[in-house]
Write an enzyme that holds these catalytic residues in place. Structure first.
Site, PDB file in Angstrom:
ATOM      1  N   PRO A 139      18.178 141.173  53.733  1.00  0.00           N
ATOM      2  CA  PRO A 139      18.149 140.719  52.343  1.00  0.00           C
ATOM      3  C   PRO A 139      17.548 139.314  52.240  1.00  0.00           C
ATOM      4  CG  PRO A 139      20.377 141.429  52.981  1.00  0.00           C
ATOM      5  CD  PRO A 139      19.563 141.338  54.236  1.00  0.00           C
ATOM      6  N   LEU A 140      16.760 139.101  51.196  1.00  0.00           N
ATOM      7  CA  LEU A 140      16.152 137.784  50.964  1.00  0.00           C
ATOM      8  C   LEU A 140      17.086 136.970  50.068  1.00  0.00           C
ATOM      9  CD1 LEU A 140      12.505 139.073  50.423  1.00  0.00           C
ATOM     10  CD2 LEU A 140      13.304 137.652  52.343  1.00  0.00           C
ATOM     11  N   HIS A 141      18.304 136.670  50.597  1.00  0.00           N
ATOM     12  CA  HIS A 141      19.306 135.965  49.784  1.00  0.00           C
ATOM     13  C   HIS A 141      18.739 134.653  49.229  1.00  0.00           C
ATOM     14  CE1 HIS A 141      22.527 138.534  51.361  1.00  0.00           C
ATOM     15  NE2 HIS A 141      22.190 138.218  52.602  1.00  0.00           N
ATOM     16  N   ASP A 142      18.419 133.733  50.146  1.00  0.00           N
ATOM     17  CA  ASP A 142      18.040 132.384  49.718  1.00  0.00           C
ATOM     18  C   ASP A 142      16.690 132.348  49.001  1.00  0.00           C
ATOM     19  OD1 ASP A 142      20.441 131.527  50.719  1.00  0.00           O
ATOM     20  OD2 ASP A 142      19.621 130.770  52.606  1.00  0.00           O
TER      21      ASP A 142
ATOM     22  N   THR B 147      21.076 139.594  45.505  1.00  0.00           N
ATOM     23  CA  THR B 147      20.284 139.263  46.706  1.00  0.00           C
ATOM     24  C   THR B 147      20.218 140.436  47.680  1.00  0.00           C
ATOM     25  OG1 THR B 147      22.131 138.290  47.957  1.00  0.00           O
ATOM     26  CG2 THR B 147      20.855 136.802  46.543  1.00  0.00           C
TER      27      THR B 147
END
Ligand code: BDR
Ligand code: CA
Length: 328
Positions: free
Chosen positions: A251-254, A205
């Site tokens: 960051p585009l974790h989800d 992520t």
């Protein structure tokens, strides 16, 4: 192909909100329910934020929203408001519409009378092998559902969990990632459940970045209510990131957990046995994967599929393209 039926368990959270937008903008998915959990913010705020997001996106079919656990299984809640803002969405009340009204008024959506756990159990139990559960907050609701109704929960098609850090350092402590660190007991119970779980850890992520520049371009070229929301909710966060890391990017974790369902070829999965450190001390919430190069008889069998590689460019392009699709 009919769309994949999904339930999203979430603690919105800015990247949770971006993940919900991606899910609603993707024809490969049908969002059947949203369940909320305490994490980035208290559960009442997380629930309000999920409803606010539904108002922003305005999907044709509104999924039920069910409120879940107010605190981790055995510990007090420690939120992440320093990162996500007091309201969890970058402090949206500072934005006004014409006439001085709030740009994001209080949401009106009615909540499901069921708890998050009860709704998960009912929907998954009623559709054996059909529902993918995507967990993008602490795993408290899921752990409680598995403990209460293991046979019903075994009917889940797949569980995707955003959480953990395998080779990458943690993001809340040097060792631990936020979702697992918030409720390590829940993560440990879920990982030991024997259910089909894919883990989307920081290792992947943190490689998918949304920059302030990309958001500006999006707003300039598309200028929809949704792209405006993306700018408003990320504006403060880019300041926090700039201070912490030197770059105005998040960051585009989800969203990546949603991406792994939209297009599984975006990530490469490897089977690992992963254990969670539940003790107190500096390793609390650490996810320890058995990466030893020894024969299978010398270690425990894998309990998770772990995403270790990501096609970052392709995912970010998909994310941006999908966000532009939503109507103004
Ligand atoms: C996770 O922690 C939360 O702050 C984010 O919403 C994401 O789910 C990343 O570690
Ligand atoms: Ca989250």
């Amino acid at each position: 192909m009919p769309p994949t039926r999904i339930i999203i368990d979430t603690d919105p959270g800015i990247d949770d909100a971006l993940a919900l937008i991606l899910a609603f903008a993707s024809p490969e998915l049908s969002v059947e329910a949203i369940t909320t959990v305490a994490g980035n913010v208290a559960v009442s705020q997380a629930t309000r934020n999920a409803c606010l997001l539904l108002d922003v996106v305005g999907p044709h079919l509104r999924p039920s929203v069910a409120k879940g656990a107010a605190h981790p299984m055995t510990r007090p809640l420690r939120t992440a408001q320093h990162y996500h803002g007091e309201d969890g969405l970058g402090n949206l009340s500072r934005f006004k519409a014409e006439g001085g009204m709030l740009r994001y008024p209080e949401p009106q959506q009615l909540l499901s009378p069921q708890s998050a756990q009860a709704l998960m159990i009912e929907q998954i139990g009623a559709a054996p092998g059909e529902i993918v559960l995507i967990c993008i907050g602490p795993l408290t609701n899921l752990a409680m559902a598995i403990r209460t109704a293991p046979a019903e929960m075994a009917k889940v098609k797949e569980i995707i969990v955003m959480g953990g850090a395998i080779q990458a350092p943690g993001n809340v402590t040097p060792a631990a990632e936020f979702n697992v660190h918030t409720d390590p007991e829940a993560a440990s119970l879920v990982f030991a459940s024997g259910l089909p779980i894919t883990l989307v850890p920081l290792d992947v992520t943190q490689r998918v970045l949304l920059t302030a520049e990309l958001v500006d371009t999006l707003v300039r070229h598309v200028g929809s209510h949704v792209t405006q929301f993306v700018r408003d909710t990320t504006e403060r966060l880019f300041g926090v990131e700039k201070e912490q890391t030197g770059r105005a990017a998040t960051p585009l974790h989800d969203p990546l957990a949603i991406g792994a369902v939209i297009d599984p070829s975006l990530v490469t999965r490897r089977p690992f046995d992963v254990q969670v450190e539940t003790g107190e001390g500096p390793a609390q919430g650490m996810t320890i994967a058995d990466r030893r190069q020894v024969g299978g008889q010398w270690k425990r069998p894998p309990n998770l599929q772990v995403c270790m590689e990501v096609d970052a460019g392709r995912f970010v392009a998909l994310f941006l393209e999908r966000i532009c699709r939503l109507p103004a």
